[in-house]
Design a protein around this motif. Sequence first.
Motif, PDB file in Angstrom:
ATOM      1  N   MET A   1     -24.642 -13.858  -7.424  1.00  0.00           N
ATOM      2  CA  MET A   1     -23.458 -13.650  -8.265  1.00  0.00           C
ATOM      3  C   MET A   1     -23.859 -13.733  -9.733  1.00  0.00           C
ATOM      4  N   LEU A   3     -21.872 -14.371 -12.348  1.00  0.00           N
ATOM      5  CA  LEU A   3     -20.977 -15.153 -13.196  1.00  0.00           C
ATOM      6  C   LEU A   3     -21.179 -16.649 -12.930  1.00  0.00           C
ATOM      7  N   PRO A   4     -20.925 -17.503 -13.947  1.00  0.00           N
ATOM      8  CA  PRO A   4     -21.160 -18.938 -13.752  1.00  0.00           C
ATOM      9  C   PRO A   4     -20.193 -19.512 -12.700  1.00  0.00           C
ATOM     10  N   ARG A   5     -20.623 -20.605 -12.083  1.00  0.00           N
ATOM     11  CA  ARG A   5     -19.836 -21.273 -11.040  1.00  0.00           C
ATOM     12  C   ARG A   5     -18.423 -21.599 -11.520  1.00  0.00           C
ATOM     13  N   ARG A   6     -18.300 -22.099 -12.745  1.00  0.00           N
ATOM     14  CA  ARG A   6     -16.989 -22.487 -13.275  1.00  0.00           C
ATOM     15  C   ARG A   6     -16.047 -21.287 -13.386  1.00  0.00           C
ATOM     16  N   PHE A   7     -16.625 -20.110 -13.683  1.00  0.00           N
ATOM     17  CA  PHE A   7     -15.836 -18.884 -13.774  1.00  0.00           C
ATOM     18  C   PHE A   7     -15.274 -18.542 -12.397  1.00  0.00           C
ATOM     19  N   GLU A   9     -14.921 -20.455  -9.822  1.00  0.00           N
ATOM     20  CA  GLU A   9     -14.019 -21.526  -9.383  1.00  0.00           C
ATOM     21  C   GLU A   9     -12.616 -21.309  -9.944  1.00  0.00           C
ATOM     22  N   LEU A  10     -12.541 -21.061 -11.253  1.00  0.00           N
ATOM     23  CA  LEU A  10     -11.236 -20.883 -11.894  1.00  0.00           C
ATOM     24  C   LEU A  10     -10.572 -19.594 -11.409  1.00  0.00           C
TER      25      LEU A  10
END
Lengths: 200, 200
Positions: A1, A3-7, A9-10
């Motif tokens: 993936m 995109l960052p994990r936080r992206f 997740e949100l």
Amino acid sequence: MFLPRRFIELSAKLGSLPGIGPKAADRLVFYLLDQSEEDIRALADALVAAKREIHFCTRCGNFAQGNLCEICQDLSRDGGLLCVVEEIRDLAAIEKTGVYRGLYHVLHGRIDPIARVGPEELGLNRLANRIRTDGVHEVIIATNPNFNGDITAMYIAKLLSELNVRVTRIATGIPKGSELEFADVFTLTQALEKRTDVQG
Amino acid sequence: MFLPRRFIELSAKLGSLPGIGPKAADRLVFYLLDQSEEDIRALADALVAAKREIHFCTRCGNFAQGNLCEICQDLSRDGGLLCVVEEIRDLAAIEKTGVYRGLYHVLHGRIDPIARVGPEELGLNRLANRIRTDGVHEVIIATNPNFNGDITAMYIAKLLSELNVRVTRIATGIPKGSELEFADVFTLTQALEKRTDVQG
């Protein structure tokens, strides 16, 4: 993936909300990351504060920040007129008409034989007690005009028949601005049966 | 108003997000108030964490939680191939094809004479430096095929012409699956001019 994990997740959390699909959720995160940290913090605080501070009005079941909701606190409204609705969203729909000046009673549900929801689960005795003590002269039953809403209305009408109160039901018929051609047979049947006299 | 202040406040904030109108915002608040306090807290935390922890990749400008984004960290990708895009959402669109295995350079904008955005504002020298030091052999310019995107592409092509690197531009033409009848004249003109030979 990519995109960052936080992206992710949100985006997943936003995408699980009603009416927001995965694409719209991604677009929202792109937009949110473009806003100031202050604005994001304010949105997060508004979410938590709403959930923490909003409860049900102890009298009518509407949303309230204190004990009583805005409507029950409004002394200009007719305390003798009570409108019974299934959900707060129904109350909201009626408020939007601007023509109703009485109070409400929100059932937070309806009699539903299949889901085993009966009069006890709806606290209908609480409604009867309220009518006895609050000097109510008319109860408008505005449950939905479908199977469960209709049997709920019938049950309430029977329950209140022993009390000295007028009980009415909102009218069913062809919606204003629509065309007969597109009305379903049940609605059209009701509209014929409940026809009203016209002043000549 | 018949709803608590906190409800109106949250609905207004949600209603200001792109793609969410006032009605959808009200529906969202109704839904959110129905969720557990734990879930709401988790959503609020995800918002704040995403904003706090996501920054731009120091190499390519994509979203990243650390210094480098997921793509720049992926050693299986071709570091000699660079795709230049205007925004991260363009990078996202290309990633979704699954066919591109090089790295990116996100401009976070485009040359825009009317908005007075020139090569300096886009940091195009940073792009040239990167090509010199990272051993890039091909740059694919994937700015949008419109006025500003095209002049940005032309400027980049000129800037890189002195360097020992192949510079290409994504193809323009009739979108796959669409019909000629509905293509605009500019697209159709391009499709004719850029016609390719067919193997017999």
